[in-house]
Motif scaffolding. Structure first.
Motif, mmCIF file in Angstrom:
data_model
loop_
_atom_site.group_PDB
_atom_site.id
_atom_site.type_symbol
_atom_site.label_atom_id
_atom_site.label_comp_id
_atom_site.label_asym_id
_atom_site.label_seq_id
_atom_site.Cartn_x
_atom_site.Cartn_y
_atom_site.Cartn_z
ATOM 1 N N CYS A 62 -49.151 118.628 40.878
ATOM 2 C CA CYS A 62 -50.515 118.327 41.317
ATOM 3 C C CYS A 62 -50.911 119.431 42.289
ATOM 4 O O CYS A 62 -50.179 119.713 43.239
ATOM 5 C CB CYS A 62 -50.582 116.967 42.004
ATOM 6 S SG CYS A 62 -52.145 116.642 42.873
ATOM 7 N N VAL A 63 -52.054 120.057 42.062
ATOM 8 C CA VAL A 63 -52.527 121.129 42.926
ATOM 9 C C VAL A 63 -53.771 120.669 43.678
ATOM 10 O O VAL A 63 -54.731 120.179 43.075
ATOM 11 C CB VAL A 63 -52.846 122.405 42.119
ATOM 12 C CG1 VAL A 63 -53.581 123.431 42.988
ATOM 13 C CG2 VAL A 63 -51.565 123.006 41.568
ATOM 14 N N GLU A 64 -53.715 120.813 44.996
ATOM 15 C CA GLU A 64 -54.882 120.592 45.850
ATOM 16 C C GLU A 64 -55.250 121.944 46.445
ATOM 17 O O GLU A 64 -54.600 122.422 47.366
ATOM 18 C CB GLU A 64 -54.554 119.580 46.951
ATOM 19 C CG GLU A 64 -54.164 118.212 46.419
ATOM 20 C CD GLU A 64 -53.773 117.240 47.530
ATOM 21 O OE1 GLU A 64 -53.684 117.678 48.698
ATOM 22 O OE2 GLU A 64 -53.543 116.057 47.217
ATOM 23 N N TYR A 65 -56.266 122.584 45.870
ATOM 24 C CA TYR A 65 -56.608 123.915 46.373
ATOM 25 C C TYR A 65 -57.725 123.828 47.403
ATOM 26 O O TYR A 65 -58.659 123.043 47.282
ATOM 27 C CB TYR A 65 -56.940 124.886 45.242
ATOM 28 C CG TYR A 65 -58.198 124.628 44.449
ATOM 29 C CD1 TYR A 65 -59.387 125.283 44.763
ATOM 30 C CD2 TYR A 65 -58.194 123.783 43.339
ATOM 31 C CE1 TYR A 65 -60.537 125.086 44.018
ATOM 32 C CE2 TYR A 65 -59.329 123.577 42.593
ATOM 33 C CZ TYR A 65 -60.513 124.236 42.929
ATOM 34 O OH TYR A 65 -61.655 124.029 42.191
ATOM 35 N N THR A 66 -57.582 124.642 48.438
ATOM 36 C CA THR A 66 -58.384 124.461 49.660
ATOM 37 C C THR A 66 -59.527 125.465 49.791
ATOM 38 O O THR A 66 -60.147 125.544 50.854
ATOM 39 C CB THR A 66 -57.466 124.590 50.883
ATOM 40 O OG1 THR A 66 -56.804 125.864 50.853
ATOM 41 C CG2 THR A 66 -56.425 123.476 50.902
ATOM 42 N N ASP A 67 -59.823 126.218 48.746
ATOM 43 C CA ASP A 67 -60.928 127.175 48.794
ATOM 44 C C ASP A 67 -62.243 126.459 49.091
ATOM 45 O O ASP A 67 -62.426 125.295 48.732
ATOM 46 C CB ASP A 67 -61.048 127.919 47.466
ATOM 47 C CG ASP A 67 -59.745 128.577 47.046
ATOM 48 O OD1 ASP A 67 -58.748 127.850 46.897
ATOM 49 O OD2 ASP A 67 -59.732 129.802 46.878
#
Length: 382
Positions: free
Chosen positions: A292-297
């Motif tokens: 699971c990826v939570e990207y913060t851009d």
């Protein structure tokens, strides 16, 4: 007597669109090996055998194969229904199974034990299927909550036990007070209201085998949840999978041991800038894990799942979780449009709305100006 407490198999459940049948078959095969290795006499499955009230044919096949395997390993099996199961369908299958496999789904049989003898005498097993208060009001006057129906059921258990005597194990599927829930999983029985069952409800038996919570829980020495044998959400990723091995001696509960089950594929959540997650060599170790990826851009990426799956083939979930949280600006889209004094400001108002306060980047602003200037030139030449 040696008892293995498991629950919440959820046969037929998918994991972010992926079938779990093969993984579950492998894990339950290991559980069957543990039955043989540890000389287990009785295996308890405390509800939510299936994930659906209408399971597919392959789910029935898996259940039948596993139950036969456990019986062949030398153990009796006691199965109760959970809130995800159809008690009628699960109960119908009981008549098709071999001796030594018991499926308990009838509310009218609550308080009537299945008795199994060992060298120290009888052990009374009281199976309590998931009890829906709305369906029991005509039988048990005044019951309107899970706490009430479980209280009534346990009263029946204690009354019968007082007459018969012997050691006792009860099985139920509910949300007991004091548990730590798994977010978004225990969605049908809620914590924090009248549906929480007080721990004192389970007094009077030597061991209480509970189902419904997907992580193992020890509420007291004799009241426990075994959890699910597979991870069914990323929220469960740090919770071990397995079952409780229970020993009863002549006086009652003699010991409890946790037996781990294998995890077919690890679950990991990665958080950080999108480009960093795609390129950081330190993350290569997760290439074979469920990711699971939570990207913060600040801004959302285009087609993020496909791009991430090129590096992490088992990336199953992507969440845009900007590190900067918009605060203070309560202007609506209509407010922004009305305040715009030019086409350039109108485009900026739109971008701020869909990007939660983030307007055009420097490069985007240049492109917007070029497009708007070209439009002006074309209109002037028309």
């Amino acid at each position: 007597m040696r008892i293995l407490h498991t629950s919440d198999w959820h046969i037929g459940r998918t994991f972010h669109g992926h079938s779990t049948l093969d993984a579950l078959r492998g894990v339950l095969s290991e559980l069957t090996a543990q039955v043989r290795e540890h000389g287990v006499d009785v295996v308890i499955v405390a509800g939510d055998v299936f994930d659906s009230a209408t399971p597919a044919a392959a789910s029935y096949t898996l259940l039948s194969d596993v139950l036969r395997g456990i019986a062949d390993a030398g153990a009796r099996v006691i199965v109760t229904s959970g809130n995800h199961d159809s008690a009628a369908r699960l109960g119908f299958q009981a008549g098709l199974l071999r001796d030594g496999i018991h499926v308990l789904t009838d509310p009218d049989a609550v308080g009537t034990p299945l008795t199994i003898e060992d060298a120290d005498g009888p052990v009374r097993f009281y199976g309590i299927p998931y009890l829906e208060p709305a369906l029991l009001r005509h039988r048990w006057e005044g019951v309107r909550t899970q706490a009430a129906v479980l209280g009534r059921a346990m009263d029946l258990v204690r009354a019968d036990l007082a007459e018969r005597g012997g050691r006792s194990v009860a099985i139920a599927h509910c949300f007991a007070a004091g548990v730590e829930p798994t977010p978004q999983l225990e969605r049908d029985i809620q914590q924090g209201g009248l549906d929480v069952v007080p721990l004192s409800t389970f007094d009077g038996v030597d061991y209480m085998a509970l189902g419904h919570i997907h992580g193992r829980q020890r509420l007291s020495e004799s009241v426990r949840y075994a959890g699910a044998p597979l991870h069914y959400s990323f929220g469960e990723g740090d919770k071990p999978r397995g079952s409780w091995l229970i020993d009863l001696d002549a006086d009652g509960l003699a010991g409890v041991e946790w037996l781990d089950l294998p995890v077919p594929r690890r679950l990991v959540t990665l958080r950080g800038p999108f480009a960093e997650i795609l390129t950081d060599e330190a993350l290569a170790e997760h290439a074979e894990a469920w990711v699971c990826v939570e990207y913060t851009d600040d801004l959302p990426e285009a087609d993020p799942l496909r791009r991430l799956q090129q590096r992490f083939p088992f990336c199953a979930k992507v969440v845009h979780a900007p590190a900067k949280v918009r605060t203070g600006d309560t202007a609506t889209y209509v407010d922004r449009v009305r305040a715009a004094r030019s086409d350039r400001e109108l485009v900026e108002a739109f971008l701020e709305h869909v990007r939660e306060g983030q307007g055009a980047t420097e490069r985007e602003a240049g492109l917007i100006d070029e497009v708007l200037d070209e439009r002006v030139r074309q209109e002037a030449m028309a």
